[in-house]
Design an enzyme around this catalytic site. Sequence first.
Site: not given
Ligand code: DGL
Length: 271
Positions: A74, A187
Amino acid sequence: MNDSPILVLDSGVGGLPYLEAIRERLPYERLEYLADSGHFPYGLKSRGEVERIVRLVVGRAVAELRPKLVVVACNTASQAALAALRADHPELPVVGTVPAIKPAAESTKTRVIGVLATAAAVRDPYLDELVARHARGVRVVRKGAQELVAFVEKRLFDATEEERRAACAEAVAPLVEAGADRVVLACTHFLHVAAELAEAAGPGVETVDSRDGVARRVEYLLKERNALASGPLPPARGRLRVTGAEPDATMARFAERFGLEPGPTLGDLDP
Ligand code: DGL
């Protein structure tokens, strides 16, 4: 130690394509996936709040699962909490996710790259640093696409083809209008719709992500510690767990798609 699992985590389902890349490279490893559904989304929280949550959740998961390595799949969590996690667990290798600015800047022909990230990550100073270091002379256009995060997390399976296309087109439109020919998926959720994003962006535009780099780094760190799982064993089926409530039907479908067994909820976390 070698049979201990690798823990891969995200606020939701975004880390699953990273888990898949690790499994392809290291098919004998036990994989534990943790979706922090109880705190989803990270992208609408402050940096300090994300750091607090991620430390709490990783601390709890490490105590329970005893992983030999942690992958923070993430970008938002990596930017906010990686340094603190390494300080909390000095004995444990922690791999973070870094937006693939460098390969995008090196391969762009139009000298314009787009960055699609969460609302939090898009304005994080860490991104400014990466751009300053790796994208000199390249115009970098950023778009916070929090609606697309929610779409992937909640609607990916039920949405119509048209809704999927519209959600992706809305996210890439400002980047394409600015002339970008590379779109950095900064993301992890967006990897689930990488093909649709590329299609919505049109011919000549490619998406770039950091999956391979993360999987290679995991392999390197385990080799260095002599901690790779000993094969040849039947490739292990991993588990998917969530925090908060029980996994819902959508989560169960994600587990199935990525060949994971739904595991017990990681409980006892503060709200
Ligand atoms: N998947 C996450 C990222 O790479 C965050 C998504 C979220 O919870 O807003 O930043």
